[in-house]
Write a protein that holds these residues in place. Structure first.
Motif, PDB file in Angstrom:
ATOM      1  N   GLY A 142     -85.751  67.996  25.917  1.00 42.49           N
ATOM      2  CA  GLY A 142     -84.444  68.616  25.729  1.00 42.49           C
ATOM      3  C   GLY A 142     -84.440  70.077  26.138  1.00 42.49           C
ATOM      4  N   ASP A 143     -83.296  70.542  26.569  1.00 44.66           N
ATOM      5  CA  ASP A 143     -83.141  71.953  26.906  1.00 44.66           C
ATOM      6  C   ASP A 143     -81.746  72.405  26.464  1.00 44.66           C
ATOM      7  OD1 ASP A 143     -83.751  74.451  27.766  1.00 44.66           O
ATOM      8  OD2 ASP A 143     -83.588  74.003  29.920  1.00 44.66           O
ATOM      9  N   TRP A 144     -81.642  73.678  26.103  1.00 41.16           N
ATOM     10  CA  TRP A 144     -80.390  74.213  25.562  1.00 41.16           C
ATOM     11  C   TRP A 144     -79.331  74.365  26.642  1.00 41.16           C
ATOM     12  CZ3 TRP A 144     -79.988  73.986  20.587  1.00 41.16           C
ATOM     13  CH2 TRP A 144     -81.101  74.201  19.767  1.00 41.16           C
ATOM     14  N   SER A 145     -78.085  74.082  26.256  1.00 43.34           N
ATOM     15  CA  SER A 145     -76.950  74.463  27.089  1.00 43.34           C
ATOM     16  C   SER A 145     -76.667  75.948  26.853  1.00 43.34           C
ATOM     17  CB  SER A 145     -75.711  73.621  26.735  1.00 43.34           C
ATOM     18  OG  SER A 145     -75.332  73.860  25.387  1.00 43.34           O
ATOM     19  N   VAL A 146     -75.718  76.499  27.586  1.00 40.63           N
ATOM     20  CA  VAL A 146     -75.391  77.918  27.411  1.00 40.63           C
ATOM     21  C   VAL A 146     -74.708  78.115  26.057  1.00 40.63           C
ATOM     22  CG1 VAL A 146     -75.173  78.349  29.872  1.00 40.63           C
ATOM     23  CG2 VAL A 146     -73.177  77.602  28.571  1.00 40.63           C
ATOM     24  N   TRP A 147     -74.837  79.291  25.497  1.00 40.32           N
ATOM     25  CA  TRP A 147     -74.179  79.617  24.230  1.00 40.32           C
ATOM     26  C   TRP A 147     -72.657  79.552  24.395  1.00 40.32           C
ATOM     27  CZ3 TRP A 147     -76.557  79.916  19.702  1.00 40.32           C
ATOM     28  CH2 TRP A 147     -77.918  80.225  19.654  1.00 40.32           C
ATOM     29  N   GLN A 148     -71.989  79.008  23.385  1.00 42.10           N
ATOM     30  CA  GLN A 148     -70.532  79.058  23.368  1.00 42.10           C
ATOM     31  C   GLN A 148     -70.084  80.484  23.057  1.00 42.10           C
ATOM     32  OE1 GLN A 148     -69.181  76.117  20.583  1.00 42.10           O
ATOM     33  NE2 GLN A 148     -70.030  74.392  21.738  1.00 42.10           N
ATOM     34  N   VAL A 149     -68.799  80.753  23.231  1.00 43.11           N
ATOM     35  CA  VAL A 149     -68.298  82.103  22.976  1.00 43.11           C
ATOM     36  C   VAL A 149     -68.389  82.403  21.481  1.00 43.11           C
ATOM     37  CG1 VAL A 149     -66.743  82.076  24.941  1.00 43.11           C
ATOM     38  CG2 VAL A 149     -65.929  81.243  22.736  1.00 43.11           C
ATOM     39  N   TRP A 150     -68.474  83.684  21.154  1.00 42.63           N
ATOM     40  CA  TRP A 150     -68.540  84.098  19.752  1.00 42.63           C
ATOM     41  C   TRP A 150     -67.253  83.725  19.033  1.00 42.63           C
ATOM     42  CZ3 TRP A 150     -72.863  85.589  17.431  1.00 42.63           C
ATOM     43  CH2 TRP A 150     -73.900  86.131  18.207  1.00 42.63           C
ATOM     44  N   SER A 151     -67.390  83.330  17.783  1.00 42.78           N
ATOM     45  CA  SER A 151     -66.206  83.066  16.957  1.00 42.78           C
ATOM     46  C   SER A 151     -65.525  84.383  16.608  1.00 42.78           C
ATOM     47  CB  SER A 151     -66.603  82.325  15.675  1.00 42.78           C
ATOM     48  OG  SER A 151     -67.405  83.158  14.856  1.00 42.78           O
ATOM     49  N   VAL A 152     -64.313  84.270  16.095  1.00 47.47           N
ATOM     50  CA  VAL A 152     -63.606  85.457  15.629  1.00 47.47           C
ATOM     51  C   VAL A 152     -64.365  86.044  14.438  1.00 47.47           C
ATOM     52  CG1 VAL A 152     -61.440  86.331  14.678  1.00 47.47           C
ATOM     53  CG2 VAL A 152     -61.410  84.515  16.386  1.00 47.47           C
ATOM     54  N   CYS A 153     -64.449  87.359  14.398  1.00 44.15           N
ATOM     55  CA  CYS A 153     -65.157  88.022  13.301  1.00 44.15           C
ATOM     56  C   CYS A 153     -64.498  87.652  11.970  1.00 44.15           C
ATOM     57  CB  CYS A 153     -65.131  89.540  13.500  1.00 44.15           C
ATOM     58  SG  CYS A 153     -66.263  90.423  12.380  1.00 44.15           S
ATOM     59  N   SER A 154     -65.348  87.385  10.971  1.00 49.20           N
ATOM     60  CA  SER A 154     -64.822  86.960   9.660  1.00 49.20           C
ATOM     61  C   SER A 154     -64.083  88.073   8.947  1.00 49.20           C
ATOM     62  CB  SER A 154     -65.969  86.461   8.772  1.00 49.20           C
ATOM     63  OG  SER A 154     -66.906  87.510   8.525  1.00 49.20           O
ATOM     64  N   SER A 155     -64.247  89.289   9.387  1.00 47.26           N
ATOM     65  CA  SER A 155     -63.549  90.408   8.761  1.00 47.26           C
ATOM     66  C   SER A 155     -63.225  91.429   9.830  1.00 47.26           C
ATOM     67  CB  SER A 155     -64.403  91.040   7.652  1.00 47.26           C
ATOM     68  OG  SER A 155     -63.759  92.162   7.092  1.00 47.26           O
ATOM     69  N   SER A 156     -62.053  92.042   9.701  1.00 40.15           N
ATOM     70  CA  SER A 156     -61.659  93.028  10.697  1.00 40.15           C
ATOM     71  C   SER A 156     -62.347  94.373  10.480  1.00 40.15           C
ATOM     72  CB  SER A 156     -60.136  93.212  10.661  1.00 40.15           C
ATOM     73  OG  SER A 156     -59.731  93.644   9.375  1.00 40.15           O
ATOM     74  N   CYS A 157     -63.034  94.517   9.372  1.00 41.64           N
ATOM     75  CA  CYS A 157     -63.731  95.774   9.069  1.00 41.64           C
ATOM     76  C   CYS A 157     -64.681  95.510   7.917  1.00 41.64           C
ATOM     77  CB  CYS A 157     -62.725  96.875   8.711  1.00 41.64           C
ATOM     78  SG  CYS A 157     -61.642  96.432   7.340  1.00 41.64           S
TER      79      CYS A 157
END
Length: 660
Positions: A367-382
């Protein structure tokens, strides 16, 4: 690219901040004046409309109040004509909310209407300063979670969600909004999807196995596009192909053959003793060199030559397979030399080389890894949030005993680590201060501070006023009744001899109002009068007449009747007043509410007209004159006792009388 996106986002946010709008702000559009028009609300950086479904007067009042208008005659109507998003529908305000989005509604963007149902409001009317009603602060609380939605996928990585509303209760009167998330996300369908195998691309052809005669070249393909997994079917077809190559004949140098036992070379002498001989081991071909040496020997023998057909020799051993898995080939050869064809004999029939498939088992696929998916939305704006990204071990998926991917499928990183802006919020209201008046309407205030919490890190300050006022003691002040001036004395009730005359006064300077006490004392005054000796009266000597009643006795009886009547009246009024505690006596003990009198109330400071009048209540009760004195606190307010005067002599009728 990321830098460009960050710059664009920053400029967008700065533009929004410069615009100065807050989520939930309202505006009126398209009206004939600033107080009317289509109602629009600001949400998610965009102005949108509100539908007129279930929209009523309480909703219009809340909207007008949020816009800063104070009118009791807010109206609503269907305006239409909007083009922006429809944010809200089916509003359910009760009139106490400070902002319209705090009212009950199905949720943002949840509607079943078009822009032809956009609501408009009219905040015009008879404006008045309205003191805000006192409503308790209601802190918002979450309602129940909805059921989980259906998983977004039946296998591999799917998601399902659930949400809740801040409506149990809805925050109002500056109450805090619910703390926490309004939705949850859960991974589901973690079982791997069934993947049927599909062939990958063919590899290039191998080098031809021979440069002449019948060579072979091969190519292969793998069932890895994708690799079958989770009980998926294997690819249909062959894993390799074999192609003939080098069809040109090989260059063969001639070599002398050998005669078999019993054979004789036929010598034919034609003319100059020309002869034929055998040169077939092999026969030179394809520009091969000719045999070296003599082409013939002459020997007398049988002139007949035998025909020999070629026969295959034994197969050589198989070669080693050219692959260990995934499909390979192995080969073996044989020669047409058992015997070689000669004297016109036929050559061997069949293939000189044979190829066999081998190592057909599937190769292990690591097995080999696929590319990373995009980052999720930050759980907090600050204030330090978390962002996540995932990857799958499917490039390729491990199969046939291949190794799993090395590493983690989830990557977590911190984000938005700057301090959060803290918006200011009001502390609780202080207690109401003392009312500015005890009656006739006063004002009392209370205050609060923007320190729960104080705004910091660029947070907005509290909205609203730190001081709130309300009316108090709106009941009218009590006004005690006061006597007016005495009227003129009436004419004496007789034209001659002894009589009486009276005068009256009214309790109207002022009259008693709002449970004020009645005037103290009598509303009439009596004094004797004398009109001279009657002309038809002759003085005669007194004679004893046993059958006649003496006028003196009659006078005394009349006086006694008058006194008894006055005493009974006083006692009755005294008892009546004692059983009416709500009447406040001016000189009694019920004076605790004197502070509630209006500042404009008139004081009971009237001067007495004639200090020697018979029933003048201004006179001190300790002064006893020849006239009758009745104490004011023993006579019911407004009593009107008219006493006839029929006595012969005033000295016998008017005795000094004082009722304590």
């Amino acid at each position: 690219m990321w830098i460009l996106l960050l710059k664009s986002t920053t400029l967008f946010i700065c533009a929004l901040i410069a615009e100065g709008q807050d989520d939930g702000d309202l505006r009126l559009v398209g009206g004939n004046n600033p107080e009317e028009g289509r109602l629009e609300i600001y949400h998610s950086f965009t102005w949108g409309t509100i539908c007129d479904d279930s929209f009523g007067t309480p909703d219009a009042i809340v909207a007008c109040r949020q816009l800063g208008y104070r009118t009791p005659t807010a109206t609503f109507y269907t305006e239409g004509g909007g083009t922006d998003p429809i944010w809200l529908d089916n509003m359910g305000c009760d009139g106490t909310e400070r902002k319209i989005y705090q009212c009950s509604h199905p949720g943002w963007t949840s509607h079943n209407c078009g822009h032809d149902e956009d609501v408009g409001i009219n905040c015009t009317g008879n404006y008045q300063t309205v003191i805000s009603p006192i409503f308790p602060t209601v802190k918002g609380n979450w309602g129940s979670w909805t059921s989980w939605t259906t998983c977004s996928a039946t296998c591999d990585s799917g998601f399902k969600t659930k949400n809740r509303l801040c409506n149990n209760p809805v925050p109002s009167s500056n109450g805090l909004y619910c703390n926490g998330k309004s939705f949850e996300l859960l991974e589901c369908s973690t079982a791997r999807c069934r993947v049927n195998g599909n062939w990958g691309s063919w590899s290039g052809w191998t080098t031809c196995s021979a440069s002449c005669d019948s060579g072979l070249k091969t190519r292969k393909r793998l069932c890895n596009n994708p690799v079958p997994s989770s009980s998926g079917s294997y690819c249909y077809g062959e894993t390799f192909e074999v192609l003939k190559c080098s069809t040109a004949r090989c260059r063969v140098n001639g070599n002398w053959g050998h005669c078999q036992a019993g054979q004789r070379v036929v010598l034919v002498v034609i003319l100059a003793l020309k002869t034929e001989s055998l040169l077939n081991n092999p026969v030179p071909s394809s520009s091969g060199s000719y045999c070296y040496g003599e082409t013939f020997e002459v020997l007398k023998c049988s002139t007949a030559r035998c025909r020999v057909d070629g026969i295959w020799g034994s197969w050589n051993l198989w070669s080693v397979c050219n692959a260990t898995c995934g499909g390979g080939v192995k080969k073996r050869t044989r020669y047409c030399n058992n015997p070689c064809p000669s004297a016109g004999g036929s050559t061997c029939s069949g293939m000189a080389k044979e190829t066999l498939l081998c190592a057909e088992n599937n190769c292990p696929v690591n097995g080999d890894w696929s590319v990373w998916q995009v980052w999720s939305v930050c759980s907090s704006s600050c204030g330090v949030g978390i962002k996540r990204r995932t990857r799958l071990c499917d490039n390729p998926t491990p199969s046939y005993g291949g190794r799993l991917c090395n590493g983690n499928t989830l990557d977590v990183d911190s984000c938005n680590i700057h301090e959060c802006p803290v918006d200011g919020d009001w502390s609780g209201w202080s207690s109401w201060n003392i009312c500015s008046a005890t009656c006739n309407g006063g004002i009392q205030d209370r205050n609060r501070k923007c320190d729960d919490p104080q705004p910091s890190n660029g947070g907005i300050s509290c909205k609203g006023t730190p001081i709130e006022s309300r009316p108090c003691h709106i009941l009218d002040c009590e006004i005690d009744g006061q006597w007016g001036t005495w009227q003129e004395w009436e004419v004496c009730n007789t034209t001659c001899g002894n009589g009486t005359q009276q005068r009256l006064r009214k309790c109207d300077s002022p009259s008693p109002y709002f449970d004020g006490s009645e005037c103290m004392g009598l509303d009439f005054d009596i004094k004797p009068c004398y009109q001279g000796i009657c002309p038809d009266v002759q003085v005669q000597p007194k004679e004893y007449t046993p059958n006649l009643v003496s006028p003196v006795i009659l006078g005394i009886g009349a006086a006694v009747c008058i006194v008894i009547t006055a005493v009974i009246t006083c006692i009755s009024l005294f008892v009546f007043r004692r059983f009416r505690p709500e009447k406040r006596m001016r000189n009694g003990s019920n004076t605790e509410n004197l502070l509630e009198l209006k500042a404009t109330s008139q004081q009971n400071d009237y001067d007495c007209d004639e200090p020697n009048d018979l029933y003048d209540t201004c006179n001190d009760e300790n002064i006893v004159s020849g006239n009758t004195q009745i104490a004011a606190d023993k006579i019911e307010t407004g009593a009107n006792a008219k006493i006839p005067f029929n006595a012969d002599h005033e000295d016998n009728v008017y005795e000094n009388l004082k009722i304590a």
